[in-house]
Design a protein around this motif. Structure first.
Motif, short mmCIF file in Angstrom:
data_model
loop_
_atom_site.label_atom_id
_atom_site.label_comp_id
_atom_site.label_asym_id
_atom_site.label_seq_id
_atom_site.Cartn_x
_atom_site.Cartn_y
_atom_site.Cartn_z
N PHE A 4 0.83 -1.21 0.00
CA PHE A 4 0.00 0.00 0.00
C PHE A 4 0.86 1.26 0.00
O PHE A 4 0.62 2.20 -0.77
CB PHE A 4 -0.92 -0.03 1.23
N SER A 5 1.91 1.28 0.83
CA SER A 5 2.71 2.49 0.90
C SER A 5 3.54 2.68 -0.37
O SER A 5 3.79 3.82 -0.78
CB SER A 5 3.61 2.47 2.14
N SER A 6 3.93 1.59 -1.00
CA SER A 6 4.66 1.73 -2.27
C SER A 6 3.76 2.40 -3.30
O SER A 6 4.20 3.26 -4.07
CB SER A 6 5.10 0.37 -2.81
N ILE A 7 2.48 1.99 -3.31
CA ILE A 7 1.55 2.61 -4.26
C ILE A 7 1.36 4.08 -3.92
O ILE A 7 1.37 4.95 -4.79
CB ILE A 7 0.19 1.87 -4.25
N ARG A 8 1.22 4.36 -2.61
CA ARG A 8 1.00 5.75 -2.22
C ARG A 8 2.16 6.66 -2.59
O ARG A 8 1.95 7.81 -2.97
CB ARG A 8 0.74 5.84 -0.71
N GLU A 9 3.38 6.14 -2.50
CA GLU A 9 4.54 6.96 -2.87
C GLU A 9 4.46 7.39 -4.33
O GLU A 9 4.75 8.52 -4.69
CB GLU A 9 5.84 6.20 -2.60
N LYS A 10 4.05 6.45 -5.18
CA LYS A 10 3.92 6.78 -6.60
C LYS A 10 2.75 7.75 -6.83
O LYS A 10 2.81 8.65 -7.65
CB LYS A 10 3.64 5.50 -7.42
N LEU A 11 1.70 7.51 -6.05
CA LEU A 11 0.46 8.26 -6.25
C LEU A 11 0.64 9.75 -5.95
O LEU A 11 -0.10 10.58 -6.45
CB LEU A 11 -0.61 7.67 -5.32
N GLU A 12 1.63 10.07 -5.11
CA GLU A 12 1.83 11.46 -4.76
C GLU A 12 2.12 12.33 -5.97
O GLU A 12 1.86 13.52 -5.99
CB GLU A 12 2.98 11.58 -3.75
#
Lengths: 201, 191, 197
Positions: B151-159
Motif C-alpha cells: 500500500f505504501s509503495s503505491i501511495r509513494e507513486k500516487l503522490e
C-alpha cells in the motif's frame, strides 16, 4: 448565554466539523468491518456511543484523583470494563447482534476515538461538557456507520434494514458487501461529505 | 502441512487488514512512506508475537481454570499495554539500533486493534495449541506487513499523480485500499 | 486543577482502586447476565429444532446424544423428536469443512422413513450474497420431502440431482455433503436410543 452557545457548538462539532469517521479517521476498523448492513452499523454505533458516553462521564468525574503518569492505563481499564459490560449484555439480550458484530465488540477497547476523547477532552473538561462531547462524537460516529451500512446494503443486497426492494435471487452489486466494497463505498461517501460540508461553511 | 495452511490462510486468504479490517488505523495512518511502513511492520511483528504468546498462556492457565473468561478483554488489553512499555524499555537497553528503528511506532501499537484482535482470534483456532497460536500471530503479522508495504509503495507513486480535487487525500487512499482488497479476494477459496 | 502528584504510592493506589472497582462490577454483571446468556444459547437450538421437526412433546435437547465419526472433526448431534414416547422424527446436526471458506454446519430434520423435513444453517462463513444463498427458501425447497435413498444429493455437475447456486458450486457441494452425512448417520443409528449409546 455564552455557555449555552458553547454547548451547542460542542455537540455539533462531533457530527460535522470534527466527524470522527470522515474528518478525523478514528476507529476505522469497526467502520469498515461491520457495515455490511445498516442494522449492524446502527448496532455498532450505539455500542460505541454507550462506551464513549460512560467512559467520558467516569473520566471527567475522577480526573482530579488520577495522577498524570498513570492516567492512560487508568483510562484503558475504565474503557475495557464498559466494553466488557456491553459484550455481556449484548450476548445475553441481543444474541443476534452479538454474533453479527463478533470480534469487533471486544475491539471497541482499542477504538482510538474513545481513548482519544477521554484523553483530549474528558480529562480536561467538566462533566456536562464531557457528556455533550461524547453524545456529539458518538452520534457523529453512528451516523457515519449507518450511512455506510445503508449504502452498502442497498447496493450489495438490494435491501435496507432487512426490507428487500428486489427479489431474493436478483443480481445485486455483491462487491459492496464484500471487503473491497467497504473501502470503495467509504471513499465515495467521504467525497460527498467533504462536498456537502464545504458548501455549508 | 497444517502450519503451512495456517500461514497461507492468514497472509493471503484472510489477510488481516484487507479482508478482516483489523489494524486499519496504522494501515491508513503511517503508510505515506515505504520506510515508515517497514518500521511499523517490524514493531507489529515483535509485539503481536509476544502478546499472543503471553495472552494465550494467561487465558489457558489462569482465566479459564478460575472461570473468569469474562475478564478476557480487560486482561488482554492491560497485558498488551504493559508489554509495549516493557518492550520499549528493554529494547532501549539491549539494542539501541533496533530501538532507533522501531521506537516511535511502539506507543502507537497499544491501540492497534490488530494486536488485540489476533490475540482473541488465536483462542478460537481449531485444536488450538500454544505453537499454533504463535504461528498464527507471526503469519498475521506477515500479512499486515505485506498489505502495508504494498500500500505504501503505491501511495509513494500516487503522490506524483494528477488527481481531481475531491479525490485527493483520504478518498483516493481508500479507493486504492479497495482495489488491493479486491486483488486479495482472488485468493479466497485457496485453502 | 488539583491533580494528584505522581508519587509511587498515589499511582499504585489509584490503579489498584480502579482495578478493584472494575473487577467487582464486572463480576456482578457477569452473574446477572450468566443466566440469560445460557438461555439465549438454548433458545437458538430450540428455534432450529422447531423449524426442522414436526410438533413434538418431549424435550429433544435433554434426549440428545452425540456421536464421533472419522468424517468430520465436530461430533455429530442427534436430537430425537417424539410424541408420547413414539419417534416422529430426528434432527441431526452435521457439518462439512469443504465450504468455500471452511466450515458449514447445518441441522437436518428427517421423518422416520428418512425423507427430509427441513434444513437450517447453524454456522457458515461463505461469501455474502453468493454462498449465503444456502439460507434462501428457494434453495432449501429442492431438498424438502426428498428421501436421500432415492434422491441423489450430489449437484448436477457431479451427476446428482441438486441444482447448485449460481457462482457457489463449492458451497452447494459442501452443503449437500453435510446433508448426506446427516442421512448416513440417521440410517446407521435408526434404532438407537440415548440409553443404549
Amino acid at each position: 448565554m455564552s455557555e449555552k452557545i458553547d454547548q451547542k457548538q460542542n455537540f455539533l462539532k462531533g457530527i460535522i466539523k470534527d466527524n470522527p469517521v470522515f474528518v478525523m479517521l478514528l476507529g476505522m476498523c469497526p467502520v469498515l468491518g461491520v457495515t455490511s448492513t445498516a442494522f449492524n452499523g446502527l448496532g455498532m454505533g450505539m455500542a460505541t456511543l454507550f462506551v464513549l458516553l460512560m467512559s467520558n462521564i467516569v473520566v471527567s468525574i475522577i480526573k482530579s484523583q488520577v495522577p498524570a503518569k498513570v492516567r492512560i492505563p487508568a483510562f484503558i481499564i475504565i474503557i475495557a470494563s464498559f466494553v466488557t459490560i456491553v459484550e455481556m449484555v449484548l450476548e445475553a439480550f441481543i444474541p443476534f447482534l452479538y454474533e453479527q458484530l463478533g470480534i469487533f465488540i471486544p475491539l471497541i477497547v482499542v477504538n482510538c476515538l474513545i481513548l482519544g476523547r477521554a484523553e483530549a477532552f474528558a480529562s480536561k473538561n467538566n462533566l456536562l461538557s464531557s457528556i455533550i462531547d461524547a453524545l456529539g462524537m458518538g452520534i457523529g460516529f453512528t451516523i457515519a456507520l449507518v450511512a455506510l451500512g445503508a449504502s452498502r446494503e442497498l447496493l450489495g443486497s438490494g435491501s435496507l434494514f432487512d426490507f428487500r426492494f428486489v427479489s431474493e435471487d436478483a443480481s445485486t452489486l455483491i462487491l459492496f458487501i464484500l471487503p473491497p466494497g467497504a473501502f470503495i463505498a467509504l471513499a465515495y461517501l467521504s467525497i460527498i461529505f467533504n462536498k456537502v460540508t464545504a458548501k455549508m461553511t | 502441512m497444517e502450519y503451512i495452511l495456517i500461514i497461507i490462510a492468514a497472509v493471503f486468504v484472510n489477510n488481516i487488514v484487507l479482508s478482516q479490517f483489523l489494524g486499519i488505523c496504522p494501515f491508513l495512518g503511517v503508510s505515506n512512506k515505504l520506510s515508515t511502513s517497514v518500521g511499523m511492520s517490524g514493531a507489529v511483528l515483535f509485539v503481536m508475537t509476544i502478546a499472543t504468546l503471553v495472552t494465550y498462556l494467561l487465558y489457558q492457565f489462569v482465566l479459564t481454570p478460575m472461570g473468569m473468561e469474562y475478564l478476557r478483554t480487560i486482561t488482554f488489553i492491560l497485558v498488551i499495554a504493559s508489554l509495549v512499555q516493557m518492550v520499549e524499555i528493554i529494547l532501549k537497553k539491549v539494542s539501541p539500533a533496533l530501538y532507533q528503528a522501531l521506537g516511535v511506532f511502539l506507543p502507537l501499537i497499544t491501540t492497534n486493534c490488530a494486536v488485540l484482535g489476533v490475540a482473541i482470534l488465536a483462542l478460537g483456532l481449531e485444536d488450538a495449541s500454544l505453537l499454533k497460536a504463535v504461528v498464527f500471530a507471526i503469519a498475521n503479522a506477515i500479512g499486515f506487513a505485506l498489505a502495508i508495504v504494498v500500500f505504501s509503495s503505491i501511495r509513494e507513486k500516487l503522490e506524483l499523480a494528477d488527481l481531481p480535487e475531491g479525490m485527493k487525500g483520504v478518498p483516493i487512499n481508500l479507493l486504492v485500499a479497495g482495489l488491493l482488497s479486491l486483488a486479495f479476494l482472488g485468493f479466497a477459496g485457496l485453502v | 486543577m488539583g491533580k494528584k502528584a505522581s508519587t509511587f504510592t498515589n499511582m499504585t493506589l489509584t490503579l489498584f482502586v480502579i482495578t478493584v472497582v472494575a473487577g467487582i462490577s464486572l463480576g456482578y454483571i457477569n452473574q446477572v447476565t450468566e443466566g440469560p446468556i445460557a438461555q439465549a444459547k438454548l433458545q437458538r437450538t430450540t428455534n432450529a429444532l422447531n423449524d426442522v421437526l414436526p410438533e413434538f412433546n418431549n424435550s429433544p435437547i435433554d434426549d440428545m446424544w452425540k456421536l464421533k465419526t472419522e468424517v468430520v472433526k465436530d461430533s455429530i448431534e442427534i436430537y430425537p423428536g417424539m410424541i408420547d414416547g413414539e419417534r416422529i422424527g430426528s434432527a441431526i446436526v452435521a457439518s462439512s469443512e469443504k465450504g468455500y471458506n471452511g466450515l458449514i454446519k447445518i441441522m437436518v430434520g428427517f421423518k422416520p422413513d428418512g425423507s427430509i423435513i427441513n434444513i437450517r444453517v447453524l454456522e457458515q462463513k461463505e461469501t455474502p450474497g453468493l454462498g449465503t444463498k444456502i439460507k434462501n427458501e428457494k434453495f432449501i425447497s429442492q431438498y424438502r420431502d426428498k428421501n436421500p435413498a432415492t434422491f441423489n444429493l450430489k449437484v448436477k455437475k457431479d451427476k446428482g440431482e441438486v441444482d447448485a447456486i449460481t457462482g457457489a458450486t463449492i458451497t452447494t457441494r459442501a452443503y449437500s455433503e453435510a446433508v448426506q452425512l446427516a442421512y448416513d448417520i440417521l440410517m446407521e443409528n435408526k434404532t438407537q436410543e440415548k440409553t443404549n449409546e
